[in-house]
Scaffold this active site. Structure first.
Site, PDB file in Angstrom:
ATOM      1  N   LYS A 177      63.508  21.923  54.205  1.00 22.71           N
ATOM      2  CA  LYS A 177      63.028  22.602  53.147  1.00 22.71           C
ATOM      3  C   LYS A 177      61.915  21.976  52.363  1.00 22.71           C
ATOM      4  O   LYS A 177      61.024  22.592  51.943  1.00 22.71           O
ATOM      5  CB  LYS A 177      64.388  22.609  52.035  1.00 22.71           C
ATOM      6  CG  LYS A 177      63.598  23.296  50.740  1.00 22.71           C
ATOM      7  CD  LYS A 177      63.671  24.911  50.862  1.00 22.71           C
ATOM      8  CE  LYS A 177      63.070  25.396  49.393  1.00 22.71           C
ATOM      9  NZ  LYS A 177      63.342  26.725  49.539  1.00 22.71           N
ATOM     10  N   LYS A 245      59.164  21.040  41.165  1.00 18.56           N
ATOM     11  CA  LYS A 245      60.347  20.073  41.276  1.00 18.56           C
ATOM     12  C   LYS A 245      60.475  19.936  42.855  1.00 18.56           C
ATOM     13  O   LYS A 245      60.697  18.441  43.387  1.00 18.56           O
ATOM     14  CB  LYS A 245      61.641  20.934  40.826  1.00 18.56           C
ATOM     15  CG  LYS A 245      63.060  20.055  41.503  1.00 18.56           C
ATOM     16  CD  LYS A 245      64.218  21.098  41.347  1.00 18.56           C
ATOM     17  CE  LYS A 245      63.971  22.228  42.496  1.00 18.56           C
ATOM     18  NZ  LYS A 245      64.990  22.619  43.365  1.00 18.56           N
TER      19      LYS A 245
HETATM   20  P1  NAD Z   1      68.756  29.044  38.239  1.00 20.00           P
HETATM   21  O1  NAD Z   1      68.389  28.258  37.159  1.00 20.00           O
HETATM   22  O2  NAD Z   1      68.566  30.379  38.134  1.00 20.00           O
HETATM   23  O3  NAD Z   1      70.581  29.038  38.344  1.00 20.00           O
HETATM   24  C1  NAD Z   1      71.015  27.947  38.445  1.00 20.00           C
HETATM   25  C2  NAD Z   1      72.508  28.247  37.561  1.00 20.00           C
HETATM   26  O4  NAD Z   1      73.348  26.849  37.724  1.00 20.00           O
HETATM   27  C3  NAD Z   1      72.654  28.462  36.380  1.00 20.00           C
HETATM   28  O5  NAD Z   1      73.232  29.796  36.017  1.00 20.00           O
HETATM   29  C4  NAD Z   1      73.297  27.442  35.477  1.00 20.00           C
HETATM   30  O6  NAD Z   1      73.743  27.917  34.363  1.00 20.00           O
HETATM   31  C5  NAD Z   1      74.207  26.685  36.380  1.00 20.00           C
HETATM   32  N1  NAD Z   1      74.821  25.432  36.064  1.00 20.00           N
HETATM   33  C6  NAD Z   1      73.793  24.555  35.890  1.00 20.00           C
HETATM   34  N2  NAD Z   1      74.393  23.403  35.988  1.00 20.00           N
HETATM   35  C7  NAD Z   1      75.541  23.672  35.848  1.00 20.00           C
HETATM   36  C8  NAD Z   1      76.762  22.943  36.104  1.00 20.00           C
HETATM   37  N3  NAD Z   1      76.670  21.551  36.047  1.00 20.00           N
HETATM   38  N4  NAD Z   1      78.063  23.511  36.541  1.00 20.00           N
HETATM   39  C9  NAD Z   1      78.006  24.798  36.564  1.00 20.00           C
HETATM   40  N5  NAD Z   1      76.841  25.719  36.702  1.00 20.00           N
HETATM   41  C10 NAD Z   1      75.597  24.856  36.252  1.00 20.00           C
HETATM   42  O7  NAD Z   1      68.074  28.627  39.519  1.00 20.00           O
HETATM   43  P2  NAD Z   1      67.910  29.339  40.793  1.00 20.00           P
HETATM   44  O8  NAD Z   1      66.663  29.967  40.812  1.00 20.00           O
HETATM   45  O9  NAD Z   1      69.270  30.128  41.376  1.00 20.00           O
HETATM   46  O10 NAD Z   1      67.957  28.078  41.803  1.00 20.00           O
HETATM   47  C11 NAD Z   1      68.947  27.413  42.495  1.00 20.00           C
HETATM   48  C12 NAD Z   1      68.336  26.554  43.609  1.00 20.00           C
HETATM   49  O11 NAD Z   1      67.931  27.435  44.628  1.00 20.00           O
HETATM   50  C13 NAD Z   1      67.439  25.393  43.053  1.00 20.00           C
HETATM   51  O12 NAD Z   1      67.669  24.107  43.640  1.00 20.00           O
HETATM   52  C14 NAD Z   1      66.015  26.265  43.792  1.00 20.00           C
HETATM   53  O13 NAD Z   1      65.106  25.343  43.838  1.00 20.00           O
HETATM   54  C15 NAD Z   1      66.743  27.030  45.067  1.00 20.00           C
HETATM   55  N6  NAD Z   1      65.881  28.163  45.317  1.00 20.00           N
HETATM   56  C16 NAD Z   1      65.515  29.113  44.328  1.00 20.00           C
HETATM   57  C17 NAD Z   1      64.664  30.168  44.815  1.00 20.00           C
HETATM   58  C18 NAD Z   1      64.412  31.121  43.899  1.00 20.00           C
HETATM   59  O14 NAD Z   1      63.334  31.951  44.281  1.00 20.00           O
HETATM   60  N7  NAD Z   1      64.630  31.200  42.712  1.00 20.00           N
HETATM   61  C19 NAD Z   1      64.369  30.221  45.944  1.00 20.00           C
HETATM   62  C20 NAD Z   1      64.720  29.249  47.177  1.00 20.00           C
HETATM   63  C21 NAD Z   1      65.684  28.266  46.856  1.00 20.00           C
END
Ligand code: NAD
Length: 302
Positions: A177, A245
């Site tokens: 990644k 990040k």
């Molecule tokens: P996001 O911020 O939308 O979602 C994260 C969720 O985790 C939130 O709903 C938050 O409330 C929850 N959360 C945080 N800490 C918590 C805890 N201690 N206990 C329970 N829930 C908790 O983020 P996202 O966009 O869904 O991204 C998640 C991961 O996927 C990241 O590492 C990101 O880099 C990766 N990612 C994102 C994308 C994208 O397009 N958004 C694409 C590929 C990979």
């Protein structure tokens, strides 16, 4: 416990990516328990048949697979590591954590070791393909961990993604990644510079994009994000803050391995400038803002 042929899954982290992934598991018939820091993120899943757990510990207690989708390394550590909530100590022996968050390969190796000491397997399974891919179940998933545990997690992984690749041992999915994000960094930045150059040299940049799209410079970024830069509009997408990040993870690993990455460092710095200017929530193609401004071009379509 249910009579489903599928293993019981707990999903933790129901944000942009985690929520649609959990929906796909539910649709495929996996018995599902969910937990998220902001409980309202689970409403649609509960309405569709998932069970809400009042805490992360309650969510994982009976699970055979734990699907994790949290923002960053400290978030994953704070739940699973002994220095945090120590969820590993509360899980069933023989269960598998599938961590789809993009986090540090080094931290992943530590977590996998901690998990093994409790008889639990840890598969790092970061994804590419954005919210659209998460909804459609067409993500590219890059996996690290023990091969035997990867095989056990495959039915779940195949429900989430179209391309599921076993890269190697613990952390190797996260290394893949980081590699993906480094390539994207250079591609976005090169596209931003090239379109501004074409404009300043007097050509119509849309025509230029059309002319080169069938040639060797063709790429997903050119096809899908070139139009953003031409219009000077940067809807999501993938947030600048999340990509920054990921570049921090790549640069930290590269430094430890004595690999010089001048291009990645440059793009990271450009993204810092975007964040300082209030564009952290825009798509990474907002890098185009900086190049056009530096060349003296006004805002608006190129
Ligand atoms: P996001 O911020 O939308 O979602 C994260 C969720 O985790 C939130 O709903 C938050 O409330 C929850 N959360 C945080 N800490 C918590 C805890 N201690 N206990 C329970 N829930 C908790 O983020 P996202 O966009 O869904 O991204 C998640 C991961 O996927 C990241 O590492 C990101 O880099 C990766 N990612 C994102 C994308 C994208 O397009 N958004 C694409 C590929 C990979």
């Amino acid at each position: 416990m249910s009579s489903s042929p599928h293993p019981h899954v707990a999903a933790i982290g129901l944000g942009t990516m985690g929520e649609p992934m959990a929906h796909n598991l539910l649709r495929a018939g996996f018995p599902l328990t969910v937990f998220n820091r902001t409980p309202s993120r689970a409403d649609a899943l509960v309405a569709a048949g998932a069970s809400w757990a009042p805490s992360a510990a309650a969510a994982v207690a009976q699970a055979d697979r734990v699907l994790v989708c949290l923002p960053d390394t400290p978030d994953v550590r704070s739940l699973f590591s002994a220095s945090g909530q120590n969820l590993l100590a509360q899980m069933k022996r023989g269960s598998v954590v599938v961590d789809t968050s993009t986090i540090s390969p080094r931290a992943t190796r530590e977590l996998a070791r901690e998990a093994a000491s409790f008889g639990i397997a840890w598969i790092d399974a970061p994804v590419s393909g954005g919210p659209e891919g998460a909804k459609k179940g067409t993500l590219a998933i890059m996996c690290g961990g023990e091969a035997e545990a990867f095989e056990r997690a495959l039915p779940l992984l195949r429900t989430l993604g179209q391309s599921v690749t076993y890269v190697g041992g613990p952390g190797h999915g996260q290394i893949a990644k980081a590699t993906n994000q480094v390539i994207l960094a250079g591609t976005y930045q090169a596209l931003a510079e090239a379109l501004v150059m074409a404009k300043k040299l007097g050509a119509d940049p849309s025509r230029v994009v059309q002319a080169i799209s069938g040639g060797a410079a063709r790429s997903w970024v050119l096809e899908n994000r070139g139009p953003n830069m031409l219009r000077d509009e940067y809807p999501l997408g993938f947030k600048v803050s999340l990509h920054r990040k990921d570049l921090a993870i790549a640069l930290e690993e590269a430094r430890a391995a004595a690999v010089a990455m001048p291009l990645t460092a440059l793009v990271a710095s450009q993204e810092d400038a975007l964040i300082a200017q209030g564009f952290a929530e825009e798509d990474v193609s907002a890098l185009g803002r900086l190049t056009r401004r530096a060349a003296g071009l006004p805002a608006g379509p190129l």
